[in-house]
Structure formats: C-alpha cells, structure tokens
Design a protein around this motif. Structure first.
Motif: not given
Ligand code: DAH
Length: 347
Positions: A176-180, A202-204, A216-220, A259-261
């Motif tokens: 569901t996110q490129t955070s994987t 992908y999301r429902r 489409h996402q881009m993770e950094g 996953f962020t704080e």
C-alpha cells in the motif's frame, strides 16, 4: 481504275483527314483506309501492270507522288500524336516528390514516468541510490516492521488488497506504500543509508477524480550517525526548489505516521501564485506535497539497527499527485486510461 485527278482529289481529302486525326488509333485507321491494301492508291498501283505505257507513266507518277505525300503526312502526324500521348501519360503518372511522407507516430515517455525520472534525478544528484523492490510483499514489510499496531485500520481487508489475509507471518498483500522499501533496504544493508524508491502501490479504493486502486509513490530514506530534522528540511527544500523552481517556502505541519516520530505533512508554497492563493493551490497559497518524519526507533530496531548509534529521516510522496499539481491535470484517471489525446500533450 481511278484517274490521276480522282487520285489527287482522294489524296487531298485524305490529307485533311490525317491532319484532323486526334490520336494514334484514329491515325492508324485512316492510314489503312488511305494506303492499305484496299485503298484507291494501292488499287491504282496494282492496276498499273495491266495499263498501257502512257497511262502507266502518268498514273504511275501520280501514284508515287500521292503515296509519298500521304506517307510523309502519316509519319509526321504520328510523331506529333505519339509525343503528345507520351507527354499525357507521363503527366498522369508523375510522382510528386514534394508531398510530405507519412510519419510514424512519435512516442513519448508517460507523464508520470517523466515526473518519476525527474524526482529521482534530483536525489541521485545528492548521492542517493535508487532502490526497487516487489509490489507483492508481506504484511511484515508493509505494516508490522513499520510499527503499525496489529489492529491498525489500514490493515483491514477493506483498505488493503490482500493476496492472503493475515497478520505477519501469513499476510501477503499488494503493497500500500513504498515505505516497504525502508525495511527491505535496511534489512540488507548496514548504515549509512541514502535511498529513494519509486514504484507502484495499491489500495482498495473506489475510483474517482483523485483516487485509483493503483498509483505511484516515491519513498526517501536517510539513516546515518547524526541525522536531524534539519537535514530532512534542507533536503526537502532542495527538492522543492529543484522541482517547482527556486524560492519555495516549506511548512511542516504535525501529523502522525506509525513509522516516523515526530511526523509531519510538508506543504510547499504554491509555485503558481507564490502563496497569494490561486486555482492551483485551492486559494490557500500552499500545496500539500508529502508525508515525512524522523524514523521511529522501533523501526530501526526491527531491522537490527542501533537507535542509540544512528538516526534517520524518511519521506514519501505521490508521483501522480505531483504531475497533477504541476500540470493542473484534473483527473488522476487520465494517467491510467492511456488516452493518447491526453498523454500526447505532455511530450
Ligand atoms: N507511506 C505514507 C503514505 O503512504 C507516506 C509517508 C509518510 C512516507 C511519512 C514516509 C513518511 O516515509 O516518513 O501515506
């Protein structure tokens, strides 16, 4: 047997007809009539052998004279007509070399891919590595390792497309996110980490103007010995200036991601109105661009990093959204229906 006068009269009439012949076929026909086996001229020539010497001389001279005139006329006329006919044929078959050719359709890179490449280039310029990974992944990489509690609503079947439903270790899903890729990369590499990871997610979702089940996402992700929120801000400022033009102002609005704080949503001052409010930014002067934050120590622990020794920041942005914002594309669906009338506007 025709008399010399009759022959001359015949020849005069024939000459007039030959002059009037409009094409070589008509000319051939008249030639047969005037000089052929059954023509008066040939008849006269044939009769000469039975004629008396006087007649043979006088009529013979006329036959020769008439034959010569008619033959000359036929030849002259034939040359003229054949030349005209050849010219007409050539004109009819003429190839116009000046007509433009039929050019094959010129392809183009899809707009979303253009944005993808452009954003990747910005980070490659900063020394980041491009990481790619699977679109089918585990519940663990998509949720658990990213510090999502077991009961998080995103994990419900109503929000996520599962290949096999279940918590880690059973769950297999369309990410569901490129955070994987944060998890996958850190599992395989020691710090320092400087990666970007563009890809499909992908999301429902029920499709509408701004939602599609695939986008489409881009993770950094940056993890190093002394990464602070200031590094995150500086990096994203650089990206905003590069992508939207220099002088962008950024706003970091507190938010929450497992996953962020701390976590933030980053807004960038509108590139179209520079913050005064316009159609592009919905009159607010600001454009919501991405989610970001400092990597949660739990995530670092999950991948075997020491949160006391390293820290990091992460961000994730929607590439389709960036394309829509920059080019004022009103419908996310345009990127997936592949209507060339839309796509070819973005060569
Ligand atoms: N993965 C988040 C989403 O899909 C976006 C995101 C937010 C990514 C914060 C990050 C982050 O890396 O730090 O909405």
């Amino acid at each position: 047997m025709p008399s010399p006068d009759e022959l001359r009269a015949f020849a005069d009439a024939a000459l007039t007809r030959l002059d009037g012949a409009e094409n070589s076929a008509t000319l051939d026909a008249i030639e047969v009539e005037t000089l052929g086996a059954r023509s008066p001229v040939t008849e006269a020539r044939r009769s000469l052998k039975d004629a008396d010497a006087d007649t043979r001389r006088t009529l013979g001279r006329v036959v020769n004279e008439v034959t010569a005139r008619l033959t000359a006329k036929v030849e002259q006329r034939r040359l003229l007509l054949e030349e005209a006919e050849r010219d007409a044929l050539l004109a009819g078959e003429r190839l116009d070399m000046t007509l433009p050719g039929r050019s094959p359709g010129r392809g183009a890179v899809h707009l979303v891919r253009q944005i993808w490449d452009e954003v990747v280039d910005i980070f490659v310029g900063l020394g980041y590595t491009v990481a790619s990974g699977p679109e089918i992944d585990t519940d663990y990489h998509n949720f658990k390792a990213l510090n999502y509690p077991d009961a998080h609503p995103a994990r419900l079947e109503t929000d996520t497309l599962y290949i096999r439903h279940g918590d880690d270790p059973e769950g297999v899903l369309l990410r569901t996110q490129t955070s994987t890729m944060q998890v996958r990369w850190m599992e395989e590499h020691e710090p320092p980490v400087y990666i970007v990871s563009p890809g499909r997610v992908y999301r429902r979702e029920t499709t509408d103007a701004t939602h599609t089940p695939v986008f489409h996402q881009m993770e950094g992700l940056a993890v190093d010995t002394s990464i602070t929120f200031a590094d995150l801000k500086g990096t994203l400022q650089h990206m905003a200036d590069q992508f939207f033009g220099p002088g962008r102002r950024l706003q970091f609005v507190p938010n929450f991601f497992p996953f962020t704080e701390p976590s933030a949503e980053m807004h960038v001052s509108c590139f179209a109105c520079d913050g005064s409010g316009c159609r592009v930014c919905g009159q607010t002067g600001w454009i919501e661009l991405l989610g970001c934050g400092m990597v949660d120590p739990n995530v670092l622990e999950n991948v075997g990093y020491d949160p006391a020794g390293v820290s990091g920041f992460a961000f994730g942005m929607g590439l389709d959204r960036m394309a829509m914002i920059r080019y004022e594309v009103p419908e996310l669906r345009h990127f997936f229906t592949s209507d060339l009338r839309v796509l070819e506007q973005f060569r």
